[in-house]
Design a protein around this motif. Sequence first.
Motif, PDB file in Angstrom:
ATOM      1  N   LEU A   7       0.666  -1.214  -0.052  1.00 29.95           N
ATOM      2  CA  LEU A   7       0.069   0.139   0.291  1.00 29.95           C
ATOM      3  C   LEU A   7       0.608   1.018   0.224  1.00 29.95           C
ATOM      4  O   LEU A   7       0.513   2.095  -0.353  1.00 29.95           O
ATOM      5  CB  LEU A   7      -0.927  -0.034   1.301  1.00 29.95           C
ATOM      6  CG  LEU A   7      -2.203  -0.819   1.456  1.00 29.95           C
ATOM      7  CD1 LEU A   7      -3.236  -0.934   3.018  1.00 29.95           C
ATOM      8  CD2 LEU A   7      -3.203  -1.107   0.053  1.00 29.95           C
ATOM      9  N   GLY A   8       1.915   1.280   0.941  1.00 27.35           N
ATOM     10  CA  GLY A   8       2.537   2.799   0.818  1.00 27.35           C
ATOM     11  C   GLY A   8       3.775   2.890  -1.013  1.00 27.35           C
ATOM     12  O   GLY A   8       3.937   3.837  -0.699  1.00 27.35           O
ATOM     13  N   LYS A  16      -5.784   4.703  -0.071  1.00 25.06           N
ATOM     14  CA  LYS A  16      -6.826   5.563   0.526  1.00 25.06           C
ATOM     15  C   LYS A  16      -7.810   4.907   0.116  1.00 25.06           C
ATOM     16  O   LYS A  16      -9.127   4.496   0.829  1.00 25.06           O
ATOM     17  CB  LYS A  16      -6.925   7.557   0.245  1.00 25.06           C
ATOM     18  CG  LYS A  16      -5.796   8.278   1.146  1.00 25.06           C
ATOM     19  CD  LYS A  16      -6.860   9.319   1.179  1.00 25.06           C
ATOM     20  CE  LYS A  16      -6.425  10.575   1.909  1.00 25.06           C
ATOM     21  NZ  LYS A  16      -6.502  11.920   1.730  1.00 25.06           N
ATOM     22  N   LYS A  17      -8.250   4.649  -1.467  1.00 26.87           N
ATOM     23  CA  LYS A  17      -9.272   4.246  -1.725  1.00 26.87           C
ATOM     24  C   LYS A  17      -9.273   2.713  -1.817  1.00 26.87           C
ATOM     25  O   LYS A  17     -10.175   1.964  -1.173  1.00 26.87           O
ATOM     26  CB  LYS A  17      -9.428   3.995  -3.457  1.00 26.87           C
ATOM     27  CG  LYS A  17      -9.551   5.675  -4.174  1.00 26.87           C
ATOM     28  CD  LYS A  17      -9.724   5.155  -5.475  1.00 26.87           C
ATOM     29  CE  LYS A  17     -10.449   6.465  -6.247  1.00 26.87           C
ATOM     30  NZ  LYS A  17      -9.884   6.846  -7.703  1.00 26.87           N
ATOM     31  N   PHE A  18      -8.533   1.835  -0.940  1.00 28.14           N
ATOM     32  CA  PHE A  18      -8.125   0.745  -0.817  1.00 28.14           C
ATOM     33  C   PHE A  18      -8.045  -0.414   0.512  1.00 28.14           C
ATOM     34  O   PHE A  18      -8.830  -0.511   1.075  1.00 28.14           O
ATOM     35  CB  PHE A  18      -6.511   0.546  -1.215  1.00 28.14           C
ATOM     36  CG  PHE A  18      -6.645  -0.644  -2.626  1.00 28.14           C
ATOM     37  CD1 PHE A  18      -6.947   0.023  -3.675  1.00 28.14           C
ATOM     38  CD2 PHE A  18      -5.383  -1.558  -2.492  1.00 28.14           C
ATOM     39  CE1 PHE A  18      -6.365  -0.683  -5.036  1.00 28.14           C
ATOM     40  CE2 PHE A  18      -5.207  -2.317  -3.471  1.00 28.14           C
ATOM     41  CZ  PHE A  18      -5.775  -1.743  -4.539  1.00 28.14           C
ATOM     42  N   PRO A 128     -15.834  -3.600  -7.741  1.00 27.17           N
ATOM     43  CA  PRO A 128     -15.279  -5.361  -7.826  1.00 27.17           C
ATOM     44  C   PRO A 128     -14.402  -5.564  -8.618  1.00 27.17           C
ATOM     45  O   PRO A 128     -13.569  -6.358  -7.605  1.00 27.17           O
ATOM     46  CB  PRO A 128     -16.548  -6.038  -8.799  1.00 27.17           C
ATOM     47  CG  PRO A 128     -16.943  -5.016  -9.828  1.00 27.17           C
ATOM     48  CD  PRO A 128     -17.331  -3.840  -8.952  1.00 27.17           C
ATOM     49  N   GLY A 129     -13.886  -4.983  -9.251  1.00 26.50           N
ATOM     50  CA  GLY A 129     -12.621  -4.629  -9.979  1.00 26.50           C
ATOM     51  C   GLY A 129     -11.486  -4.697  -8.736  1.00 26.50           C
ATOM     52  O   GLY A 129     -10.590  -5.124  -8.515  1.00 26.50           O
ATOM     53  N   ARG A 130     -11.297  -3.746  -8.410  1.00 27.36           N
ATOM     54  CA  ARG A 130     -10.902  -3.073  -7.204  1.00 27.36           C
ATOM     55  C   ARG A 130     -10.882  -4.032  -5.981  1.00 27.36           C
ATOM     56  O   ARG A 130      -9.761  -4.652  -5.489  1.00 27.36           O
ATOM     57  CB  ARG A 130     -10.779  -0.958  -6.739  1.00 27.36           C
ATOM     58  CG  ARG A 130      -9.615  -1.116  -6.235  1.00 27.36           C
ATOM     59  CD  ARG A 130     -10.338   0.510  -5.901  1.00 27.36           C
ATOM     60  NE  ARG A 130     -10.240   1.612  -7.878  1.00 27.36           N
ATOM     61  CZ  ARG A 130     -11.402   2.066  -7.673  1.00 27.36           C
ATOM     62  NH1 ARG A 130     -11.519   3.088  -6.716  1.00 27.36           N
ATOM     63  NH2 ARG A 130     -10.502   2.698  -8.455  1.00 27.36           N
ATOM     64  N   LEU A 131     -11.548  -4.338  -5.892  1.00 32.25           N
ATOM     65  CA  LEU A 131     -11.147  -5.327  -4.707  1.00 32.25           C
ATOM     66  C   LEU A 131     -11.169  -6.418  -4.565  1.00 32.25           C
ATOM     67  O   LEU A 131     -10.363  -7.202  -3.578  1.00 32.25           O
ATOM     68  CB  LEU A 131     -12.914  -5.589  -4.622  1.00 32.25           C
ATOM     69  CG  LEU A 131     -13.749  -4.324  -3.216  1.00 32.25           C
ATOM     70  CD1 LEU A 131     -15.163  -4.859  -3.188  1.00 32.25           C
ATOM     71  CD2 LEU A 131     -13.263  -4.130  -2.415  1.00 32.25           C
ATOM     72  N   ALA A 132     -11.243  -6.973  -6.184  1.00 33.85           N
ATOM     73  CA  ALA A 132     -10.803  -8.405  -6.504  1.00 33.85           C
ATOM     74  C   ALA A 132      -8.953  -7.645  -6.553  1.00 33.85           C
ATOM     75  O   ALA A 132      -8.232  -8.921  -5.755  1.00 33.85           O
ATOM     76  CB  ALA A 132     -12.065  -8.866  -7.783  1.00 33.85           C
ATOM     77  N   HIS A 133      -8.945  -6.903  -6.501  1.00 34.24           N
ATOM     78  CA  HIS A 133      -7.500  -7.293  -7.023  1.00 34.24           C
ATOM     79  C   HIS A 133      -7.017  -6.952  -5.126  1.00 34.24           C
ATOM     80  O   HIS A 133      -5.744  -7.242  -5.380  1.00 34.24           O
ATOM     81  CB  HIS A 133      -6.606  -5.322  -8.003  1.00 34.24           C
ATOM     82  CG  HIS A 133      -5.459  -5.553  -7.570  1.00 34.24           C
ATOM     83  ND1 HIS A 133      -4.484  -6.216  -9.226  1.00 34.24           N
ATOM     84  CD2 HIS A 133      -4.703  -5.055  -6.574  1.00 34.24           C
ATOM     85  CE1 HIS A 133      -3.680  -5.872  -8.249  1.00 34.24           C
ATOM     86  NE2 HIS A 133      -3.355  -4.593  -7.616  1.00 34.24           N
ATOM     87  N   LEU A 134      -7.601  -6.832  -4.592  1.00 37.05           N
ATOM     88  CA  LEU A 134      -6.906  -5.861  -3.333  1.00 37.05           C
ATOM     89  C   LEU A 134      -6.717  -7.041  -3.159  1.00 37.05           C
ATOM     90  O   LEU A 134      -5.437  -7.952  -2.414  1.00 37.05           O
ATOM     91  CB  LEU A 134      -8.240  -4.976  -2.774  1.00 37.05           C
ATOM     92  CG  LEU A 134      -7.730  -5.091  -1.372  1.00 37.05           C
ATOM     93  CD1 LEU A 134      -8.909  -3.380  -1.158  1.00 37.05           C
ATOM     94  CD2 LEU A 134      -8.410  -6.144   0.039  1.00 37.05           C
ATOM     95  N   GLN A 159      -1.166   0.458 -13.910  1.00 34.89           N
ATOM     96  CA  GLN A 159      -0.204   1.872 -13.659  1.00 34.89           C
ATOM     97  C   GLN A 159      -1.136   2.234 -12.734  1.00 34.89           C
ATOM     98  O   GLN A 159       0.147   2.509 -11.434  1.00 34.89           O
ATOM     99  CB  GLN A 159      -0.372   2.994 -14.656  1.00 34.89           C
ATOM    100  CG  GLN A 159       0.175   2.697 -16.346  1.00 34.89           C
ATOM    101  CD  GLN A 159       0.430   4.051 -16.696  1.00 34.89           C
ATOM    102  OE1 GLN A 159       0.058   4.714 -16.587  1.00 34.89           O
ATOM    103  NE2 GLN A 159       0.445   3.635 -18.589  1.00 34.89           N
ATOM    104  N   HIS A 160      -2.078   2.316 -12.531  1.00 31.14           N
ATOM    105  CA  HIS A 160      -2.123   2.789 -10.644  1.00 31.14           C
ATOM    106  C   HIS A 160      -1.688   1.712  -9.834  1.00 31.14           C
ATOM    107  O   HIS A 160      -1.360   1.637  -7.974  1.00 31.14           O
ATOM    108  CB  HIS A 160      -3.732   2.564 -10.521  1.00 31.14           C
ATOM    109  CG  HIS A 160      -4.529   3.764 -11.602  1.00 31.14           C
ATOM    110  ND1 HIS A 160      -3.892   5.349 -11.537  1.00 31.14           N
ATOM    111  CD2 HIS A 160      -5.713   3.705 -12.467  1.00 31.14           C
ATOM    112  CE1 HIS A 160      -4.168   5.909 -12.483  1.00 31.14           C
ATOM    113  NE2 HIS A 160      -5.180   5.479 -13.134  1.00 31.14           N
TER     114      HIS A 160
END
Length: 205
Positions: A7-8, A16-18, A128-134, A159-160
């Motif tokens: 995360l760093g 912050k989003k994560f 959902p995509g961001r959560l799955a990657h997380l 890139q994000h």
Amino acid sequence: ATWDEYLGRLSKTHRKKFRRLESRLLETGLVQWHVVRDAEEFDAAWDLFEQLHRQRWQSLGQRGCLGSPQWQAFHREVARQLLDEGRLRLAWLTYEGQPLAAEYQFVGDQIVYAYQGGLAPELLKHHPGRLAHLCATRLSIEEGRKTLDLLSGDEPYKQHYRAQAQKTYRLQMAPPRRLAQWRHWACTSVVEAGRLAKRCVGLLS
């Protein structure tokens, strides 16, 4: 080495989003992450993955990589074999019990290959995509993996996540039958001719 270290490396905005997704959805239990552990769970999980993959691509007006019955059957068979060998990660997310997203990934000794995914188009507001990657990244770190490979393509979202570009190579194989070898030669010749034409146009322009 740790989730906090990863995360760093993200931008302040994405960090912050994560964190917000973790506290609002995962830690409250609204969203749950499930990973197939044995053959008894496989069939239902695979059906769900196919469903979410199909829904996502249909919402974009495309077929996705599992558009043909033959390709679906091939991947189902391969995925089942990989599960028996301990080299499959088939996982899904639910939001209040509803299917949210799914991940179909290959697992090596120190690396996870994020091959395909799917998500519920009607639940996009829950990211959902961001959560799955997380969840996939956090699990990879917890398992001691060194790399999560997002595979080919330079989509902006990678890139994000601080993905680093790597060289890719195309490997083509043909059966040792005369017709197959001829087709392979013909296909290769057409491709090389196209590359030569582009170089000539570049020299003349």
